[in-house]
Motif scaffolding. Structure first.
Motif, PDB file in Angstrom:
ATOM      1  N   ASN A  83       0.805  -1.228   0.000  1.00 40.41           N
ATOM      2  CA  ASN A  83       0.000   0.000   0.000  1.00 40.41           C
ATOM      3  C   ASN A  83       0.838   1.278   0.000  1.00 40.41           C
ATOM      4  OD1 ASN A  83       0.717  -0.698   2.669  1.00 40.41           O
ATOM      5  ND2 ASN A  83      -0.981   0.471   3.539  1.00 40.41           N
ATOM      6  N   VAL A  84       2.158   1.155  -0.031  1.00 41.37           N
ATOM      7  CA  VAL A  84       3.014   2.340  -0.144  1.00 41.37           C
ATOM      8  C   VAL A  84       3.010   2.798  -1.603  1.00 41.37           C
ATOM      9  CG1 VAL A  84       5.360   3.251   0.057  1.00 41.37           C
ATOM     10  CG2 VAL A  84       4.462   1.713   1.818  1.00 41.37           C
ATOM     11  N   ARG A  85       2.598   4.042  -1.812  1.00 40.33           N
ATOM     12  CA  ARG A  85       2.462   4.572  -3.166  1.00 40.33           C
ATOM     13  C   ARG A  85       3.611   5.491  -3.562  1.00 40.33           C
ATOM     14  NH1 ARG A  85      -0.468   0.982  -3.172  1.00 40.33           N
ATOM     15  NH2 ARG A  85      -2.733   0.930  -3.433  1.00 40.33           N
ATOM     16  N   ALA A  86       4.315   6.066  -2.583  1.00 39.97           N
ATOM     17  CA  ALA A  86       5.408   6.987  -2.889  1.00 39.97           C
ATOM     18  C   ALA A  86       6.344   7.072  -1.701  1.00 39.97           C
ATOM     19  CB  ALA A  86       4.864   8.374  -3.236  1.00 39.97           C
ATOM     20  N   LEU A  87       7.600   7.422  -1.988  1.00 37.43           N
ATOM     21  CA  LEU A  87       8.633   7.565  -0.966  1.00 37.43           C
ATOM     22  C   LEU A  87       9.219   8.976  -1.039  1.00 37.43           C
ATOM     23  CD1 LEU A  87      10.595   4.269  -1.750  1.00 37.43           C
ATOM     24  CD2 LEU A  87       8.896   4.573   0.070  1.00 37.43           C
ATOM     25  N   VAL A  88       9.500   9.555   0.135  1.00 40.30           N
ATOM     26  CA  VAL A  88      10.153  10.862   0.199  1.00 40.30           C
ATOM     27  C   VAL A  88      11.344  10.750   1.146  1.00 40.30           C
ATOM     28  CG1 VAL A  88       9.914  13.306   0.740  1.00 40.30           C
ATOM     29  CG2 VAL A  88       7.957  12.048  -0.205  1.00 40.30           C
ATOM     30  N   TYR A  89      12.524  11.118   0.644  1.00 36.54           N
ATOM     31  CA  TYR A  89      13.755  11.069   1.425  1.00 36.54           C
ATOM     32  C   TYR A  89      14.170  12.489   1.797  1.00 36.54           C
ATOM     33  CZ  TYR A  89      14.383   6.212  -0.106  1.00 36.54           C
ATOM     34  OH  TYR A  89      14.235   4.856  -0.336  1.00 36.54           O
ATOM     35  N   LEU A  90      14.425  12.709   3.081  1.00 42.02           N
ATOM     36  CA  LEU A  90      14.855  14.009   3.577  1.00 42.02           C
ATOM     37  C   LEU A  90      16.252  13.871   4.159  1.00 42.02           C
ATOM     38  CD1 LEU A  90      11.559  14.907   5.491  1.00 42.02           C
ATOM     39  CD2 LEU A  90      12.177  15.559   3.143  1.00 42.02           C
ATOM     40  N   ALA A  91      17.256  14.423   3.470  1.00 42.39           N
ATOM     41  CA  ALA A  91      18.645  14.294   3.919  1.00 42.39           C
ATOM     42  C   ALA A  91      18.920  12.848   4.325  1.00 42.39           C
ATOM     43  CB  ALA A  91      18.929  15.241   5.087  1.00 42.39           C
ATOM     44  N   GLY A  92      18.507  11.931   3.448  1.00 45.63           N
ATOM     45  CA  GLY A  92      18.462  10.530   3.844  1.00 45.63           C
ATOM     46  C   GLY A  92      19.344   9.593   3.049  1.00 45.63           C
ATOM     47  N   ARG A 205      21.126   7.752  -8.230  1.00 42.43           N
ATOM     48  CA  ARG A 205      21.135   6.332  -8.565  1.00 42.43           C
ATOM     49  C   ARG A 205      19.722   5.784  -8.662  1.00 42.43           C
ATOM     50  NH1 ARG A 205      24.348   2.452  -4.487  1.00 42.43           N
ATOM     51  NH2 ARG A 205      22.778   3.291  -3.067  1.00 42.43           N
ATOM     52  N   ALA A 206      18.841   6.288  -7.812  1.00 40.60           N
ATOM     53  CA  ALA A 206      17.458   5.822  -7.793  1.00 40.60           C
ATOM     54  C   ALA A 206      16.584   6.531  -8.829  1.00 40.60           C
ATOM     55  CB  ALA A 206      16.872   6.039  -6.403  1.00 40.60           C
ATOM     56  N   GLY A 207      17.117   7.539  -9.489  1.00 36.00           N
ATOM     57  CA  GLY A 207      16.319   8.273 -10.463  1.00 36.00           C
ATOM     58  C   GLY A 207      15.221   9.102  -9.830  1.00 36.00           C
ATOM     59  N   MET A 208      15.455   9.585  -8.616  1.00 35.77           N
ATOM     60  CA  MET A 208      14.434  10.356  -7.904  1.00 35.77           C
ATOM     61  C   MET A 208      14.286  11.760  -8.469  1.00 35.77           C
ATOM     62  SD  MET A 208      15.124   9.634  -3.889  1.00 35.77           S
ATOM     63  CE  MET A 208      15.587   7.997  -3.306  1.00 35.77           C
ATOM     64  N   THR A 209      13.112  12.340  -8.253  1.00 41.42           N
ATOM     65  CA  THR A 209      12.928  13.776  -8.382  1.00 41.42           C
ATOM     66  C   THR A 209      13.612  14.415  -7.180  1.00 41.42           C
ATOM     67  OG1 THR A 209      10.797  13.483  -9.475  1.00 41.42           O
ATOM     68  CG2 THR A 209      11.240  15.643  -8.497  1.00 41.42           C
ATOM     69  N   THR A 210      14.590  15.287  -7.432  1.00 40.93           N
ATOM     70  CA  THR A 210      15.454  15.783  -6.358  1.00 40.93           C
ATOM     71  C   THR A 210      15.431  17.299  -6.266  1.00 40.93           C
ATOM     72  OG1 THR A 210      16.936  13.888  -6.651  1.00 40.93           O
ATOM     73  CG2 THR A 210      17.807  15.759  -5.437  1.00 40.93           C
ATOM     74  N   ILE A 231       6.515  16.839   0.161  1.00 39.29           N
ATOM     75  CA  ILE A 231       5.585  15.769   0.541  1.00 39.29           C
ATOM     76  C   ILE A 231       4.265  15.933  -0.207  1.00 39.29           C
ATOM     77  CG2 ILE A 231       4.274  14.764   2.451  1.00 39.29           C
ATOM     78  CD1 ILE A 231       6.645  15.596   4.285  1.00 39.29           C
ATOM     79  N   ARG A 232       3.808  17.176  -0.333  1.00 37.54           N
ATOM     80  CA  ARG A 232       2.562  17.429  -1.075  1.00 37.54           C
ATOM     81  C   ARG A 232       2.689  16.948  -2.521  1.00 37.54           C
ATOM     82  NH1 ARG A 232       2.885  22.904   1.814  1.00 37.54           N
ATOM     83  NH2 ARG A 232       1.308  22.733   3.473  1.00 37.54           N
ATOM     84  N   GLU A 233       3.868  17.166  -3.125  1.00 37.79           N
ATOM     85  CA  GLU A 233       4.083  16.719  -4.493  1.00 37.79           C
ATOM     86  C   GLU A 233       3.960  15.202  -4.591  1.00 37.79           C
ATOM     87  OE1 GLU A 233       7.605  16.905  -7.882  1.00 37.79           O
ATOM     88  OE2 GLU A 233       7.525  18.472  -6.344  1.00 37.79           O
ATOM     89  N   VAL A 235       2.245  13.323  -2.515  1.00 35.65           N
ATOM     90  CA  VAL A 235       0.829  13.010  -2.290  1.00 35.65           C
ATOM     91  C   VAL A 235       0.035  13.167  -3.588  1.00 35.65           C
ATOM     92  CG1 VAL A 235      -1.287  13.803  -1.139  1.00 35.65           C
ATOM     93  CG2 VAL A 235       0.833  13.501   0.184  1.00 35.65           C
ATOM     94  N   ARG A 236       0.291  14.253  -4.302  1.00 36.71           N
ATOM     95  CA  ARG A 236      -0.431  14.481  -5.561  1.00 36.71           C
ATOM     96  C   ARG A 236      -0.165  13.375  -6.573  1.00 36.71           C
ATOM     97  NH1 ARG A 236       0.908  19.964  -4.439  1.00 36.71           N
ATOM     98  NH2 ARG A 236       2.781  19.828  -5.741  1.00 36.71           N
ATOM     99  N   SER A 237       1.019  12.798  -6.502  1.00 31.17           N
ATOM    100  CA  SER A 237       1.368  11.743  -7.458  1.00 31.17           C
ATOM    101  C   SER A 237       0.493  10.496  -7.301  1.00 31.17           C
ATOM    102  CB  SER A 237       2.840  11.331  -7.296  1.00 31.17           C
ATOM    103  OG  SER A 237       3.021  10.462  -6.191  1.00 31.17           O
ATOM    104  N   THR A 238      -0.130  10.356  -6.135  1.00 32.53           N
ATOM    105  CA  THR A 238      -0.974   9.189  -5.880  1.00 32.53           C
ATOM    106  C   THR A 238      -2.342   9.335  -6.523  1.00 32.53           C
ATOM    107  OG1 THR A 238      -1.964   9.996  -3.811  1.00 32.53           O
ATOM    108  CG2 THR A 238       0.179   8.889  -3.648  1.00 32.53           C
ATOM    109  N   GLY A 239      -2.643  10.512  -7.048  1.00 34.82           N
ATOM    110  CA  GLY A 239      -3.935  10.746  -7.681  1.00 34.82           C
ATOM    111  C   GLY A 239      -4.999  11.216  -6.737  1.00 34.82           C
ATOM    112  N   ALA A 240      -4.605  11.440  -5.465  1.00 36.20           N
ATOM    113  CA  ALA A 240      -5.587  11.891  -4.474  1.00 36.20           C
ATOM    114  C   ALA A 240      -5.930  13.357  -4.694  1.00 36.20           C
ATOM    115  CB  ALA A 240      -5.045  11.683  -3.076  1.00 36.20           C
TER     116      ALA A 240
END
Length: 240
Positions: A83-92, A205-210, A231-233, A235-240
């Motif tokens: 059920n995980v739809r998106a990941l966000v990394y913060l200085a991670g 390496r992961a091809g993330m939006t950075t 994070i909002r970006e 969230v929007r990617s999930t179609g909500a």
């Protein structure tokens, strides 16, 4: 097709707790989002990821998983939940499958954190051998971890650290969820805890939006609006 709004699960890192998201949470709640910021045990990468995964599985509907610092390594594994739809990394840390924190860090010069770590034994139930807790020298914590955070708050954070067990540095990630989930990464370009190049490398390496922020390691407290916008970006990617 519009889906139900996801729950945003905020995963803190080492030497910190969920209060490190205290300035971001009100932003997300004001958007009407469901938010959960659990306490990470910080005992082992595999154990911590399993714990966060168990929380994610109990959440009805989609999840956006956000990880700060060591929490990035945790969501790399726990993010494989269906059920995980998106990941966000913060200085991670965005680990590759089969890679450990120590291996990823070892590709780059040490940050100032390396010389400020304090190692303390702790009892391990059922074992005659103690474990090792890792913390940051309290006098050096504000400058290394939170240089652009209110000085009084930085001093409070320094004496209320949540230690990370040393074993977490050596455990390899059995899966890399960013391979199958859309991912975003924020680089703290003034970070003195995790070399910003460690962050950039993992994200690229992961091809993330950075995106980048001229921030200390505690970017959620220093730049909460920029973090909330990322994070909002997601969230929007999930179609909500």
């Amino acid at each position: 097709m519009t889906t139900s709004a996801p729950t945003v699960v905020l995963v803190h890192g080492a030497f910190a707790d969920a209060s490190s998201f205290a300035r971001v949470i009100p932003e997300l709640l004001a958007d009407g989002l469901k938010v959960l910021a659990p306490a990470v045990p910080n005992r082992s990468l595999l154990g911590d990821a399993a714990y966060i995964a168990s929380i994610v599985r109990r959440i009805p509907g989609p999840v956006v998983l956000v990880g700060h610092s060591y929490g990035g390594a945790v969501i790399t594994v726990a993010g494989a939940e269906d059920n995980v739809r998106a990941l966000v990394y913060l200085a991670g840390y965005a680990l590759e499958q089969g890679e450990s924190l120590g291996e990823l860090q070892g590709r780059f010069p040490d940050s100032e954190l390396a010389s400020a770590l304090v190692f303390s034994p702790f009892p391990v139930e059922g074992s005659s051998e103690p474990g090792t807790d890792v913390t940051v020298d309290t006098d050096r914590f504000p400058a290394i971890f939170a240089a652009d955070v209110d000085p009084g708050l930085a001093r409070t954070l320094a004496v209320s650290q949540r230690p990370l067990a040393g074993v977490a540095f050596a455990e390899a990630a059995p899966v890399a969820a960013w391979k199958t989930k859309p991912s975003w990464g924020l680089v703290s370009s003034a970070d003195r805890t995790i070399n910003p190049d460690v962050q950039r490398f993992g994200y690229q390496r992961a091809g993330m939006t950075t995106v980048e922020a001229d921030s200390s390691h505690l970017v959620m407290l220093a730049h909460p609006k920029q973090v909330a916008d990322l994070i909002r970006e997601a969230v929007r990617s999930t179609g909500a």
